[in-house]
Design a protein around this motif. Structure first.
Motif, PDB file in Angstrom:
ATOM      1  N   LEU A 258      48.113  38.111  35.336  1.00 45.43           N
ATOM      2  CA  LEU A 258      47.462  37.873  36.626  1.00 45.43           C
ATOM      3  C   LEU A 258      46.768  36.529  36.469  1.00 45.43           C
ATOM      4  CD1 LEU A 258      46.902  39.379  39.275  1.00 45.43           C
ATOM      5  CD2 LEU A 258      44.807  40.200  38.271  1.00 45.43           C
ATOM      6  N   GLY A 259      47.086  35.591  37.307  1.00 41.88           N
ATOM      7  CA  GLY A 259      46.474  34.266  37.127  1.00 41.88           C
ATOM      8  C   GLY A 259      47.289  33.434  36.165  1.00 41.88           C
ATOM      9  N   GLY A 260      46.625  32.735  35.255  1.00 43.32           N
ATOM     10  CA  GLY A 260      47.321  31.838  34.318  1.00 43.32           C
ATOM     11  C   GLY A 260      47.077  30.406  34.713  1.00 43.32           C
ATOM     12  N   SER A 261      48.152  29.590  34.695  1.00 42.03           N
ATOM     13  CA  SER A 261      47.993  28.171  35.035  1.00 42.03           C
ATOM     14  C   SER A 261      47.728  28.014  36.533  1.00 42.03           C
ATOM     15  CB  SER A 261      49.266  27.423  34.659  1.00 42.03           C
ATOM     16  OG  SER A 261      50.295  27.853  35.521  1.00 42.03           O
ATOM     17  N   LEU A 262      47.351  26.793  36.929  1.00 49.55           N
ATOM     18  CA  LEU A 262      47.044  26.562  38.351  1.00 49.55           C
ATOM     19  C   LEU A 262      48.246  26.897  39.228  1.00 49.55           C
ATOM     20  CD1 LEU A 262      44.950  25.475  40.409  1.00 49.55           C
ATOM     21  CD2 LEU A 262      46.000  23.237  40.128  1.00 49.55           C
TER      22      LEU A 262
ATOM     23  N   GLU B 168      50.657  28.923  38.582  1.00 53.74           N
ATOM     24  CA  GLU B 168      50.887  30.382  38.615  1.00 53.74           C
ATOM     25  C   GLU B 168      49.890  31.062  39.552  1.00 53.74           C
ATOM     26  OE1 GLU B 168      52.796  31.548  34.294  1.00 53.74           O
ATOM     27  OE2 GLU B 168      50.729  30.860  34.358  1.00 53.74           O
ATOM     28  N   LYS B 169      48.648  30.543  39.544  1.00 55.25           N
ATOM     29  CA  LYS B 169      47.640  31.137  40.438  1.00 55.25           C
ATOM     30  C   LYS B 169      47.997  30.883  41.900  1.00 55.25           C
ATOM     31  CE  LYS B 169      43.524  30.990  37.557  1.00 55.25           C
ATOM     32  NZ  LYS B 169      42.456  30.109  37.131  1.00 55.25           N
ATOM     33  N   LEU B 170      48.599  29.708  42.145  1.00 57.06           N
ATOM     34  CA  LEU B 170      48.912  29.356  43.531  1.00 57.06           C
ATOM     35  C   LEU B 170      50.222  29.966  44.027  1.00 57.06           C
ATOM     36  CD1 LEU B 170      47.783  25.623  43.669  1.00 57.06           C
ATOM     37  CD2 LEU B 170      46.776  27.524  44.891  1.00 57.06           C
ATOM     38  N   SER B 171      51.036  30.422  43.071  1.00 51.68           N
ATOM     39  CA  SER B 171      52.343  30.960  43.466  1.00 51.68           C
ATOM     40  C   SER B 171      52.207  32.424  43.874  1.00 51.68           C
ATOM     41  CB  SER B 171      53.299  30.831  42.285  1.00 51.68           C
ATOM     42  OG  SER B 171      54.264  31.830  42.348  1.00 51.68           O
ATOM     43  N   SER B 172      53.029  32.834  44.841  1.00 53.65           N
ATOM     44  CA  SER B 172      52.937  34.251  45.214  1.00 53.65           C
ATOM     45  C   SER B 172      54.246  34.982  44.958  1.00 53.65           C
ATOM     46  CB  SER B 172      52.552  34.363  46.694  1.00 53.65           C
ATOM     47  OG  SER B 172      53.541  33.732  47.462  1.00 53.65           O
ATOM     48  N   SER B 173      55.224  34.299  44.320  1.00 56.99           N
ATOM     49  CA  SER B 173      56.531  34.949  44.161  1.00 56.99           C
ATOM     50  C   SER B 173      56.606  35.834  42.898  1.00 56.99           C
ATOM     51  CB  SER B 173      57.640  33.904  44.143  1.00 56.99           C
ATOM     52  OG  SER B 173      57.389  32.959  43.146  1.00 56.99           O
ATOM     53  N   PHE B 174      56.136  35.358  41.731  1.00 56.01           N
ATOM     54  CA  PHE B 174      56.098  36.126  40.483  1.00 56.01           C
ATOM     55  C   PHE B 174      57.426  36.840  40.201  1.00 56.01           C
ATOM     56  CE2 PHE B 174      51.928  36.115  42.467  1.00 56.01           C
ATOM     57  CZ  PHE B 174      51.246  35.343  41.553  1.00 56.01           C
ATOM     58  N   ARG B 175      58.502  36.045  40.223  1.00 55.34           N
ATOM     59  CA  ARG B 175      59.831  36.639  40.075  1.00 55.34           C
ATOM     60  C   ARG B 175      60.036  37.300  38.711  1.00 55.34           C
ATOM     61  NH1 ARG B 175      62.687  31.706  41.673  1.00 55.34           N
ATOM     62  NH2 ARG B 175      60.645  31.148  42.417  1.00 55.34           N
TER      63      ARG B 175
ATOM     64  N   LEU C 157      49.658  47.074  43.714  1.00 55.00           N
ATOM     65  CA  LEU C 157      48.307  46.606  43.392  1.00 55.00           C
ATOM     66  C   LEU C 157      48.347  45.183  42.839  1.00 55.00           C
ATOM     67  CD1 LEU C 157      45.743  48.154  43.740  1.00 55.00           C
ATOM     68  CD2 LEU C 157      45.841  48.834  41.363  1.00 55.00           C
ATOM     69  N   LEU C 158      49.348  44.935  41.981  1.00 58.58           N
ATOM     70  CA  LEU C 158      49.500  43.588  41.399  1.00 58.58           C
ATOM     71  C   LEU C 158      49.736  42.558  42.493  1.00 58.58           C
ATOM     72  CD1 LEU C 158      51.753  44.137  38.271  1.00 58.58           C
ATOM     73  CD2 LEU C 158      49.575  42.920  38.291  1.00 58.58           C
ATOM     74  N   ARG C 159      50.568  42.961  43.473  1.00 55.96           N
ATOM     75  CA  ARG C 159      50.867  42.044  44.569  1.00 55.96           C
ATOM     76  C   ARG C 159      49.579  41.668  45.288  1.00 55.96           C
ATOM     77  NH1 ARG C 159      54.378  45.168  47.289  1.00 55.96           N
ATOM     78  NH2 ARG C 159      55.847  45.044  45.588  1.00 55.96           N
ATOM     79  N   ARG C 160      48.729  42.694  45.551  1.00 57.37           N
ATOM     80  CA  ARG C 160      47.464  42.421  46.257  1.00 57.37           C
ATOM     81  C   ARG C 160      46.517  41.606  45.394  1.00 57.37           C
ATOM     82  NH1 ARG C 160      46.165  48.208  47.520  1.00 57.37           N
ATOM     83  NH2 ARG C 160      44.042  47.479  47.463  1.00 57.37           N
ATOM     84  N   ALA C 161      46.454  41.925  44.111  1.00 54.27           N
ATOM     85  CA  ALA C 161      45.546  41.192  43.215  1.00 54.27           C
ATOM     86  C   ALA C 161      45.982  39.733  43.115  1.00 54.27           C
ATOM     87  CB  ALA C 161      45.543  41.845  41.838  1.00 54.27           C
ATOM     88  N   ARG C 162      47.289  39.505  43.031  1.00 56.03           N
ATOM     89  CA  ARG C 162      47.796  38.125  42.913  1.00 56.03           C
ATOM     90  C   ARG C 162      47.530  37.340  44.190  1.00 56.03           C
ATOM     91  NH1 ARG C 162      52.949  40.199  39.628  1.00 56.03           N
ATOM     92  NH2 ARG C 162      52.151  39.743  37.555  1.00 56.03           N
TER      93      ARG C 162
END
Ligand code: HEM
Ligand code: HEM
Length: 280
Positions: free
Chosen positions: A186-190, A192-199, A237-242
């Motif tokens: 959850l989070g990470g680099s800038l 990654e924080k700004l991305s919402s895809s998390f493929r 939940l991960l989707r909402r947290a991200r």
């Protein structure tokens, strides 16, 4: 007094009280500007010019004081909302007040630099208002991370339940589930924080792996069905947290513009005053 104001947007706080104040301020300034009779062209050096310049400078320092007030945790949600509402509308009134102060004499000089910095701060402020009204829940969540903390502890709880349920499962499945527990980020680099895809999310990979399992064992095993259900809830939940992390990061990113521009403006005002008296 029943109090619904906690749920109302800062934009319409107390029936637009601060918008009315700001419009009142502009009307008084425009009235004075119309009726005053300076020697020569209206400009920042007339009695009205000095008066309006002083008011603009005072407003700018007061707007910046918001940064200090915001961090005072004793400030309740309603007071905070009142401050932000006043900040936005009185801040916008500067466009009219400073233009009248200058007597519409904008040119390429240090005085106009002050004006340009003020307008840039206001424009960045408008972007902030856009974010806040688009994501109202952020008002609270950006300041305290309780919602995110709650989501994180719920995710940890799902992980624990999945681990407990999976002890009897074959190694390949356990490996997927361990990956989901240990490598889900959850989070990470800038970026990654700004991305919402998390493929490449390991939790999603584990859920897909279990969904794709073939054969009677997988179809009928209640443990697998239970784990898939838990993984689906964890994924949600991960989707909402991200999403929360993404929007919080966007807002922090926005403050990287608004605050330095405001600081630049506060520095430019005394420079403008010194320049005005130097050339006087
Ligand atoms: C947010 C605050 C302020 C802004 C954005 C601002 C902006 C400006 C602008 C754009 C001009 C026109 C420059 C020109 O004629 O080319 C001007 C003129 C002037 N301002 Fe300000 N000003 C501010 C505050 C003040 C304050 C606090 C004072 C009081 C000392 C002041 C005194 C003057 C004077 C005397 C002039 C006339 C200069 C001239 O005609 O040569 N200003 N200001
Ligand atoms: C031109 C003068 C302005 C100055 C000097 C100024 C300064 C500031 C400062 C210092 C903060 C606190 C930031 C922090 O410490 O986190 C802030 C927050 C903010 N400002 Fe301004 N601002 C100005 C105008 C505006 C305008 C015109 C708007 C909207 C149209 C605006 C919208 C906001 C918003 C939405 C926040 C965030 C509030 C929060 O995080 O709770 N500002 N501003």
């Amino acid at each position: 007094m029943s109090d619904n104001r906690g749920h109302e947007s800062f934009l319409i706080h107390r029936k637009l009280k601060f918008l009315k104040w700001a419009i009142g301020l502009c009307i008084v300034a425009a009235g004075l500007y119309t009726f005053h009779e300076p020697l020569g062209e209206p400009n920042g050096g007339t009695w009205l010019g000095y008066g309006l310049g002083g008011v603009c400078a005072a407003i700018c320092f007061w707007l910046a004081w918001f940064g200090v007030r915001k961090r005072q945790y004793a400030l309740g949600a309603i007071k905070m909302k009142a401050w932000l509402s006043a900040h936005v509308y009185i801040g916008l009134s500067l466009l009219v007040l400073a233009t009248l102060h200058s007597g519409f004499q904008l040119g390429l000089n240090i005085h106009t630099l002050t004006f340009v910095l003020m307008v840039a701060t206001i424009i960045s402020g408008i972007f902030g208002v856009y974010y806040y009204s688009r994501y109202p829940s952020l008002m609270a969540s950006v300041r305290g991370s309780s919602t995110l903390d709650e989501m994180m502890s719920q995710i940890a709880e799902f992980d624990q339940q999945i681990r407990a349920a999976s002890v009897t499962l074959p190694d390949d499945i356990s490996a997927q589930l361990t990956k989901s527990e240990n490598e889900t980020k959850l989070g990470g680099s800038l970026s990654e924080k700004l991305s919402s895809s998390f493929r490449n999310c390991p939790t999603r990979a584990a859920r897909v792996y279990l969904d794709d399992l073939e054969g009677e064992f997988a179809m009928t095993n209640p443990v697998i069905r239970q784990i898939v259900a838990l993984l689906v809830r964890k994924e949600d939940l991960l989707r909402r947290a991200r999403r929360t992390v993404q929007v919080q990061t966007l807002l922090k990113f926005w403050l990287f513009f608004h605050i330095p521009l405001a600081v630049g403006l506060l520095a430019a005002i005394p420079a403008h005053i010194v320049a005005v008296f130097f050339y006087w």
